[in-house]
Design an enzyme around this catalytic site. Structure first.
Site, PDB file in Angstrom:
ATOM      1  N   GLY A  25       0.828  -1.198   0.000  1.00  0.00           N
ATOM      2  CA  GLY A  25       0.000   0.000   0.000  1.00  0.00           C
ATOM      3  C   GLY A  25       0.859   1.242   0.000  1.00  0.00           C
ATOM      4  N   THR A  80       5.515   2.653   5.401  1.00  0.00           N
ATOM      5  CA  THR A  80       4.211   2.094   5.740  1.00  0.00           C
ATOM      6  C   THR A  80       3.468   3.054   6.648  1.00  0.00           C
ATOM      7  OG1 THR A  80       2.981   0.308   6.821  1.00  0.00           O
ATOM      8  CG2 THR A  80       5.196   0.697   7.618  1.00  0.00           C
ATOM      9  N   ASP A 128       1.210   2.170   8.536  1.00  0.00           N
ATOM     10  CA  ASP A 128       0.867   1.425   9.755  1.00  0.00           C
ATOM     11  C   ASP A 128       1.901   1.581  10.864  1.00  0.00           C
ATOM     12  OD1 ASP A 128      -1.142   0.491   8.125  1.00  0.00           O
ATOM     13  OD2 ASP A 128      -0.219  -1.455   7.780  1.00  0.00           O
ATOM     14  N   GLU A 133      -9.596  -0.842  12.082  1.00  0.00           N
ATOM     15  CA  GLU A 133     -10.232  -1.721  11.106  1.00  0.00           C
ATOM     16  C   GLU A 133     -10.036  -3.194  11.450  1.00  0.00           C
ATOM     17  OE1 GLU A 133      -8.455  -1.018   7.287  1.00  0.00           O
ATOM     18  OE2 GLU A 133      -6.458  -1.704   7.896  1.00  0.00           O
TER      19      GLU A 133
END
Length: 430
Positions: free
Chosen positions: A14, A141, A143, A249
């Site tokens: 991503g 990332t 994240d 999520e």
């Protein structure tokens, strides 16, 4: 001095709002280094390398390369989710063939923990086969899950600071929505990306470090049931009359019909249901302590491609990570990832260093448990202290023409294909 060898840089996984600034830092640094010749981009990551689709970055206008700073996501050179697995010997053979055909001596891969695994495999393969190719990783990332939970390998990854700032801004604006609409919509559930790692939803707290907004934050690392959340939400509604609820999520509240990518990661944005919608359905069915209904806001991939909310700190550090990678490559430091480490002291500043790829390949940093509040509905001040400097204090300067953002427009200058056509092993039909 030996004649320069060419470089291939590619991206995987991503994207982020600042991934192209790592690419820019790498290209602008490498083009001035005598050890490095032509710089190519693997079109859509390692898949482009396998298919011998190599975009010539050295032939691009310097102005367009400079515009990569404010060009988000991965549209300029593409990304992929292709995993190099141990048994795919033909893929490894093909990579070596492409390297030899194009006189490649440097391979840089921009991405997260799985991408560092790919960079590590390529670096090891080159060593084992006696091929003179330097393999380097560049961290990326949103994240923030690459590395270790002690922050000794890397303090934070490029991309995270911008997504944290996005959430700071989203919660501020959502609070205005909630304040105004609470007679009818007292609960607003916001869902943040990050899979099972809580750094992104935790960043919502930056919108309200003094804890004046009625808000609860639920991280995937802290298990909780629908019943618990329903009770805790109603308890706060009785006190404040309204509430913003931020959920990861990856929070496990029930079946969402998961879909997975080639790395085995759940793709929450393409699953059948979202955690936010599941929670809203349950809250409205069970009933709220005040009149009105719960609503959901799931921004999805906007979190990782919105350049308007990018952190200028993140932009600068993404560039520095790419720059460091180019310097490591030219120095022959194969098998390393460029890294960002926070310097000790009262003010915030960083240094760029290197970390062995095997230590970060497939790594998965966890959110520190001591940064989760005792009641499990918030994060601590220690997290705020860690994260706040990453979001910066300035807006990115994005050029506009007739109201449209002026993004980088790279020309389709591809290197000559010298090898037979190739279909990556994992993409072949039986």
């Amino acid at each position: 001095m030996a004649s320069p060898k060419n470089m291939i840089v590619a991206q995987s996984g991503g994207p982020s709002p600042v991934i192209n600034n790592s690419l820019r830092g790498l290209v602008e640094t490498a083009r001035d280094l005598p050890e490095i010749g032509t710089i190519y981009a693997g079109w859509h990551g390692i898949e482009g390398v396998l298919k011998e689709e190599l975009l010539n970055l050295s032939g691009q206008s310097p102005e367009e390369i400079a515009l990569l700073r404010v060009t988000p996501a991965a549209g300029s050179v593409g990304t992929c989710r292709y995993k190099l697995k141990e048994h795919q010997n033909e893929d490894f053979d093909r990579i070596i063939e492409v390297f030899k055909a194009h006189n490649v001596g440097y391979f840089c891969y921009i991405g997260g923990n799985d991408s560092m695994d790919t960079a590590n495999k390529v670096a090891q393969m080159a060593t084992e086969r006696g091929v003179d190719v330097v393999g380097i990783g560049v961290p990326k990332t949103i994240d923030n899950d690459v590395g270790d939970s002690e922050f000794k390998l890397i303090d934070h990854t490029p991309g995270y600071g911008s997504t944290a700032r996005y959430w700071l801004s989203m919660v501020q604006m959502a609070n205005e929505e909630n304040r105004g609409s609470c007679p009818a919509d007292p609960v607003l559930v916001l869902q943040a990306m990050g899979r099972k790692i809580g750094f992104i939803p935790a960043a919502a707290r930056l919108a309200d470090p003094q804890r004046k907004i009625p808000m609860q934050i639920y991280l995937a690392e802290n298990p909780v049931s629908i019943e618990q959340i329903h009770t805790q939400i109603n308890d706060q509604l009785k006190k404040d009359g309204r509430l913003i609820v931020v959920v990861s999520e990856g929070l496990s509240l029930g079946d969402i019909g998961e879909t997975k990518d080639s790395f085995g990661h759940t793709q929450f944005s393409s699953s059948q249901m979202t955690v936010a919608q599941l929670l809203v359905n349950e809250l409205n069915q069970r009933g709220l302590a005040v009149k009105g209904a719960a609503r959901a806001n799931v921004p999805g991939t906007d979190q990782r491609h919105n350049i308007a909310y990018a952190s200028t700190v993140d932009l600068d550090e993404a560039y520095g990570a790419g720059q460091k990678a180019a310097l490591l490559a030219a120095a022959g430091e194969s098998g390393y990832m460029s890294t960002i480490l926070r310097n000790e002291g009262p003010g915030y500043n960083v240094r760029y260093d290197k970390v062995p790829l095997p230590e970060v390949a497939n790594s998965e940093r966890t959110f520190p448990k001591n940064w989760i509040s005792a009641d499990g509905m918030d994060v601590t001040d220690d997290f705020i202290k860690y994260c706040q400097p990453l979001v910066g204090n300035d807006w990115p300067s994005i050029p506009l023409i007739n109201g449209r953002m002026r993004l980088a427009q790279l020309q389709p200058l591809f290197g000559d294909q010298k090898l037979p056509k190739y279909v990556p092993q994992a993409d072949r039909s039986e």
